[in-house]
Design a protein around this motif. Structure first.
Motif, short mmCIF file in Angstrom:
data_model
loop_
_atom_site.label_atom_id
_atom_site.label_comp_id
_atom_site.label_asym_id
_atom_site.label_seq_id
_atom_site.Cartn_x
_atom_site.Cartn_y
_atom_site.Cartn_z
N ILE A 1 37.16 45.91 51.78
CA ILE A 1 37.47 44.73 52.59
C ILE A 1 38.94 44.81 52.99
O ILE A 1 39.79 45.16 52.17
N ALA B 1 35.59 37.65 49.15
CA ALA B 1 36.89 37.00 49.29
C ALA B 1 36.94 35.65 48.61
O ALA B 1 38.01 35.17 48.28
N LEU C 1 39.13 44.07 41.25
CA LEU C 1 39.80 44.03 42.54
C LEU C 1 40.83 45.15 42.53
O LEU C 1 41.58 45.29 41.57
N TYR D 1 40.11 39.65 53.58
CA TYR D 1 40.17 39.13 52.23
C TYR D 1 40.95 37.81 52.19
O TYR D 1 40.51 36.85 51.57
N PRO E 1 39.10 35.06 55.31
CA PRO E 1 37.70 35.45 55.51
C PRO E 1 37.07 34.62 56.63
O PRO E 1 37.55 33.55 56.97
N VAL F 1 40.58 46.44 48.39
CA VAL F 1 41.23 45.74 49.49
C VAL F 1 42.17 46.71 50.17
O VAL F 1 43.00 47.33 49.50
#
Lengths: 379, 450, 379, 450
Positions: free
Chosen positions: B288, B342, B227, B293, B296, B260
């Protein structure tokens, strides 16, 4: 199975785990059903760990107390492994090793020479990222220790790490049949020596200048090769520079890496107004005495007799805005705190000088092949 | 021909000029590349050579020299011929490889050899005027020749120390030499390119050593799912990709980077310089927004809004309606992807370079990080990470947050005159490092032992 | 009258003042009635300064504008003087000079040798604190410049600074009649050379090893003498170490001083919730579009005809919690800020290596005198 | 005999032991000073020698050696004779001056000379037992002799490199050698004494280089009047005194230090180690509490409470009442002094080392600082000074507050093996530096140009 290369979900029997007790006390542990891990905070049965996800905190009630002792069980990484090693060992620490790997452009295609293996901590970091690591150790006992450790850690099984017992300064880097090495030489290739073709070299040797002349035999001939020498003394750097130049290494640069770690702390906010108020409190209590002395003096001047003015007992200060000094616990919510950072009490002010250089053995192109390609791309 | 080690068509490479300025070029077949005052060359002349090779541009006397009096041609730099240079004058290395310049010996400092008699009268000591030099540039082709003439005309050159002479030569060489080095575009190279272009803000003031340390502390491997928040416009993601795949579009590794982003659309612009194929990036880099995230789409609502048709249904659909159906189908899969990113992934690491308020951001991002996996957070400012580490310290899901700093200090590597460089760029940023853990239930009622 | 050694109250004609324009732009100024000091912010008449206390801010209305230009008029100190010097000059900066003075135990009793004078910035700091400063400069032009500057600054008049034109490596430190020096040799003492008796030495020379052998002639014979050599290159240190040992200097230590300066800055606090809210705002505006497309799709499935659904004009985002990026002024009170520190953009990563040593020429005592003292103190 | 350069009676000096431990001693005439395991000596034997001299303690064989079996004498170290040592083994300098140990040559690193064959089996390699060594200590008197015996008994000594041998020798020498250096008690010496005693907190984590920089940035001269806050117990005041007077009780200089303290009474305890006379300190160091400083007595009230008598009145006063009068008179003058210190002086500098909240404290202290004079403020933490500098930045009476840091990095100075020390103490503190200024009236309505 490597304990390092696969991301594991839960703690399983046979796993090599790292137990985090405190920041300065991290211990390796092979998970064995029925056994226990003992600390002064209590005894932690391995069975309590098995099946739990990695990262789990494990609690045991400390003997004869209502409190708990805690540890965390982590999956080893090269960086955590480095932290777990005793500090007296010669270790390449993460600020140096990460910089070196970045400068040597380590990636899955890299073929890396490391000499010597030493504590093996850097080998773990290389092993994580590179296509193949050729590690060399001249000290026989340390070679055996490292070989055993690499095997136990699954590095050898992963297939991208080999270690060879060798004084590279005397005997160079070529790995031949009969050498004491974990490298598997199969006769099928028709060669009796390993195809090394290194493009990244790390020399942690007292006399790298003796090893550098041997490198031409094992580096890849037609691509850029990067080299790093790790030397504590400046005179070693000087001699290395001389030899690098002599043997056609270019882009020479020497750097030092300074790694620092900070603790997060809190400092009590002690305002001037509070400090003044505290003194006013003291002054007030004394004022009585002053008044009394003033009266006495007036009486004296006026030739009155001194009366048996009773000395009042001074009461203890009530206003105590900052608590009792060092006995206040840092962060006590009865007080106001400022977040401050504090450098570690003992800093690693020097590790080694890092001398980088690069070399391209053959600055040529395959003219025939190139001509074909150019032809294909003609408009 | 391996594009990772050889100069190859259609790749982006980094060109290092004599001034040490950097330039990113795409090597289009049959095209010419102009380096301004350093000359121009033909791409076909360099392909096939190993990356890292230094080429000198030269012009035969017979060839047409640039005619600066012709205004129409003034911006067109003529394409020169190339020859391999054995070594470029490096930034901190020996000032010169010129055979006429004696190599400095250890300890040559003698007061009699100092600049005692040299009084600085600025440019007056150089008897060659700027106009004459310009004239030479127009006529001549070799930087070496101009420099020789300048030395001849330099009244005080022989009063200088060997060291000063070298410095002078080096400065002049950088000014008149025509050479360039073709380098692989590494993540460090991309960073240096940004810094050198003055785009330090975009790089969030990050240094090479800090970037490298983030990769190691983050335990980045080619099989992990990470991530990532990257406000550098893709520099950090590129560094991860390089460490994971080493520029190899054919890599069999399965790792992913889930980026993200704070704005509606991700900004990974710098990846346009990379040599990864679009398909490769699509496969390994997912993006995303923070809203998607953290909030969602709800699977039921997505299913309610759209149901994919069976093959039979699809066959019966009128072709003029198929376009709309497929657009809608794409939306549907996109929503499912978002839900998966997510909610379904336990990440193998969290790597953050963001200017959002970290104490509110990082703990929430950390929720989906698997136990025992590292969290690495970059900031230009230590104070920001201090606040973050205090926030994480009181949250038992994060083990031992610590603030680390790494600084590289380069040296002048001229033998006999070794010393750290006198000045260097400040900054470089700081890193917060900790591990995600799973607190024991007992912990809630008790004090940590540590 | 020294412009440095006396604390002055008000700005007076003839004073040497320093005008602070910005941190990187500090200019020396001799206060002269009728003259003006020109900056791009305006022209500041000296008469506006005269009579005001030192430290005063002086304002002038900038031409054709309603705004003011400001400068501060300061009394020079050695540190401010150092800041005012052009950076290209070779300067011993305050982190180094202050450390050296502390290590050499500079105080009113110190007798200090400085070679060479260079830009004279360190001389000013020495002059402030020491009993006598003997400064030496081998470059004749620089000697004259420094002599003139010391005179103008009142250092010579203060009587504790002398400067001598000398190549100390060749000719040592002894000051004799006929030398080019500001030292006043009076014939009365019966000596034709100056009584130096130095106890603190600072050598900022390319070849300190040539000067060190000459020191024995001029250092105080029966007290501890401290020495500092200031050398940029490590090889100079090495050669210095060799000579120091050879000439009986002990307690040798070499250090580097790293001075850093930080700017106080503010970073906008941009909270996740605000960032999310901003995206929700965007999403809401888009939602209309999504709804529309959903309706269209339903109609399509139901074989209804596509209506001429009017595409709504998207209104611009209203919620903008962080302002317009770089156009927000740092510290704008409409936003929340965090105090951060930022190191200066270009740091002085290296000045020189400082090699310290000490020497006591005669480790003896005056036995006769000592015996007397001991006798006096017998019980 | 000059007590500033010679070892003199009744002075405090700093003794440096072989372990580099420090000890502060007062040199009482005819007394003995015991250095524990390093022996004991007679003060009379060292006076008159230059400060900085190193003495070795030795015991003639004929003299009574310490008899450790006699419990009554076990704590009484016998007084030895002294001889001058030319050089002590310095901390970072050459490991040894022993003629038997070859001086290391440049670049002696050869793998064949490395510790390749040496396997660490801890103490087993030393065949001399601890008991035997203790026995030697009892019998023998010279550390050299013990060390020689240990080397003879050391199985692996000749397998060590020259470097390792030297290290070993140095370690052993520090353990068995009996020598000490008598140093002048400088402010740096006092600081090192505190650090070495583990009293880093008292010294507020201040380093020598930071202390020195405060003196220079504060423009400390012998003719200034300085406002000072010193939470180090007198270390900072001592540093100022040393810079102003160089230990000279007879100094004609007129400077003063006014110490503002947070508690009812000042804490300048460390001045008890100084060699300044009480009168000297009283003349040059004034103390005043923050309450008295910020809320000084009102002159009218003081005058109302007490009026000094004329000589005639005093003559007529009964002698039994004079005691009370003089106590009162002292109070009166004290109150006048307080008023003067708090209201009448324009200070030539403000030097602060305090843990009070600086943004509320320093601007108020700065009120009475003369224009153009420096303000120097120490803190262990940069964050504290950052807050301060922001507060000062928005206050136009303070020009350009900046945070500065200085760090000293010591090297190992063995030729051929030069490198920075591998570890060193962290910390050292930070300094805020600015100048007091007087804003123009126009400034109130306008923005600063800077």
């Amino acid at each position: 199975m490597s304990h390092f290369s696969e991301y594991k979900d839960t703690i399983q029997p046979g796993d090599l785990a790292l137990v985090w007790i405190t920041r300065d006390n991290i211990k390796p542990l092979t998970i064995t059903p029925g056994e226990a891990f003992n600390t002064r905070y209590g005894s932690f049965p391995h069975d309590d760990m098995i099946g739990k996800p990695y990262g789990s905190q494990i609690a045991v009630r400390t003997k004869g107390s209502d409190r708990f002792g805690f540890i965390h069980v982590l999956q080893p990484t090269p960086e955590l492994w480095t932290l777990s090693l005793p500090h007296r060992t010669q270790i390449v620490y993460t600020p140096d090793s990460s910089y070196i790997m970045q400068r040597l452009q380590c990636g899955p295609k890299s073929r890396v020479i490391e000499a010597g293996t030493g504590s093996g901590s850097f080998s773990h970091a290389f092993a994580r990222s590179v296509g193949h690591l050729f590690s060399y150790e001249f000290h026989e006992v340390r070679y055996e220790q490292a070989r055993k450790e690499f095997e136990e850690h699954g590095l050898l099984a992963d297939g991208n790490v080999t270690i060879t017992h060798r004084d590279v300064c005397l005997d160079g880097f070529t790995i031949k049949t009969g050498d004491k090495t974990t490298f598997k030489l199969d006769g099928t290739s028709g060669r009796d020596s390993a195809e090394i073709g290194a493009d990244a070299i790390f020399l942690d040797l007292p006399a790298p200048w003796d090893a550098i002349p041997h490198l031409d035999d094992v580096i890849t001939p037609d691509a850029k090769v990067r080299l790093c020498c790790f030397s504590p003394c400046i005179e070693q750097v000087d001699k290395t520079l001389e030899v690098l130049e002599k043997f056609g290494w270019t882009d020479v640069e020497m750097v030092e890496i300074q790694g620092r770690q900070y603790e997060s702390r809190r400092q009590m906010v002690r305002r001037l107004d509070d400090a003044l108020e505290r003194l006013r409190d003291v002054r007030q209590r004394k004022q009585q005495g002053v008044e009394r002395r003033k009266r006495m003096y007036s009486k004296l001047l006026n030739n009155e007799e001194e009366t048996s003015d009773v000395r009042p007992t001074t009461t203890k200060a009530q206003f105590n805005p900052f608590g009792k000094g060092s006995r206040v616990k840092e962060g006590d919510t009865n007080f106001q705190w400022k977040e401050v950072s504090k450098i570690e009490p003992e800093i690693k002010s020097h590790t080694s000088y890092l001398t980088f250089a690069s070399k391209i053995m053959k600055k040529e192109r395959n003219e025939e092949l190139t001509a074909q390609i150019i032809e294909q791309h003609k408009y | 021909m391996d594009p990772l080690t050889k100069i190859a068509y259609d790749n982006h490479v980094l060109l290092r000029l004599p001034s040490n300025n950097l330039k990113i070029c795409e090597l289009k077949p049959n095209s010419d590349i102009s380096l301004g005052k350093f000359g121009a060359f033909r791409v076909n002349d360099i392909i096939g050579y190993p990356l890292g090779t230094t080429f000198e541009i030269y012009y035969d006397q017979t060839e047409e020299a640039p005619d600066r009096s012709d205004k129409s041609k003034v911006n067109k730099i003529p394409v020169g011929k190339l020859r391999i240079l054995e070594e470029r004058a490096s930034a901190n290395g020996p000032a010169s490889e010129d055979e006429n310049t004696p190599q400095p010996e250890l300890q040559t400092f003698e007061s009699s050899e100092s600049n005692k008699n040299l009084i600085n009268i600025g440019n007056k000591i150089q008897k060659l005027t700027m106009e004459e030099i310009e004239e030479l540039k127009k006529q001549s082709v070799s930087g070496e020749q101009i420099i020789s003439k300048m030395i001849e005309a330099h009244g005080g050159f022989h009063q200088k120390t060997v060291y000063s002479q070298e410095k002078y030569l080096k400065r002049k060489k950088q000014k008149f030499a025509k050479y360039f080095t073709v380098e692989y575009l590494s993540s460090t190279g991309l960073l240096h390119y940004l810094i050198e272009k003055g785009d330090v803000v975009r790089a969030m003031d990050m240094s090479q050593e800090t970037m490298g340390m983030m990769l190691n502390l983050g335990n980045i491997r080619s099989n992990g799912t990470y991530l990532c928040v990257d406000e550098t416009g893709g520099l950090l993601v590129y560094a991860l990709l390089e460490r994971m795949y080493g520029g190899d579009n054919e890599s069999p590794a399965t790792g992913k980077i889930v980026v993200v982003h704070e704005n509606e659309h991700p900004n990974l612009d710098l990846l346009k310089f990379s040599n990864y194929s679009e398909e490769f990036i699509e496969r390994h880099v997912k993006t995303i927004s923070i809203l998607d995230y953290f909030e969602p789409p709800i699977i039921e609502e997505v299913r309610e809004a759209f149901t994919p048709m069976t093959d039979e249904q699809l066959k019966e659909m009128k072709s003029n309606k198929k376009g709309a159906y497929y657009r809608r189908l794409k939306w549907y899969h996109n929503q499912l992807d978002i839900i998966a990113l997510a909610t379904e992934i336990q990440y193998d690491g969290l790597i953050v370079a963001s200017t959002l308020h970290l104490p509110t951001f990082v703990p929430r991002l950390g929720e989906k990080v698997h136990g025992s996996r590292p969290i690495v957070c970059y900031s230009q400012f230590k104070e920001t990470l201090l606040e973050l580490s205090h926030a994480l310290y009181s949250d038992y899901r994060f083990l031992a947050p610590s603030i680390v700093e790494t600084r590289c200090r380069p040296y002048q590597t001229i033998r006999g005159r070794l010393h750290p460089l006198m000045t260097m760029r400040g900054g470089g940023g700081y890193i917060m490092w900790c591990h995600k853990v799973i607190p024991a239930q007992e912990d809630i009622m008790n004090v940590k032992v540590q």
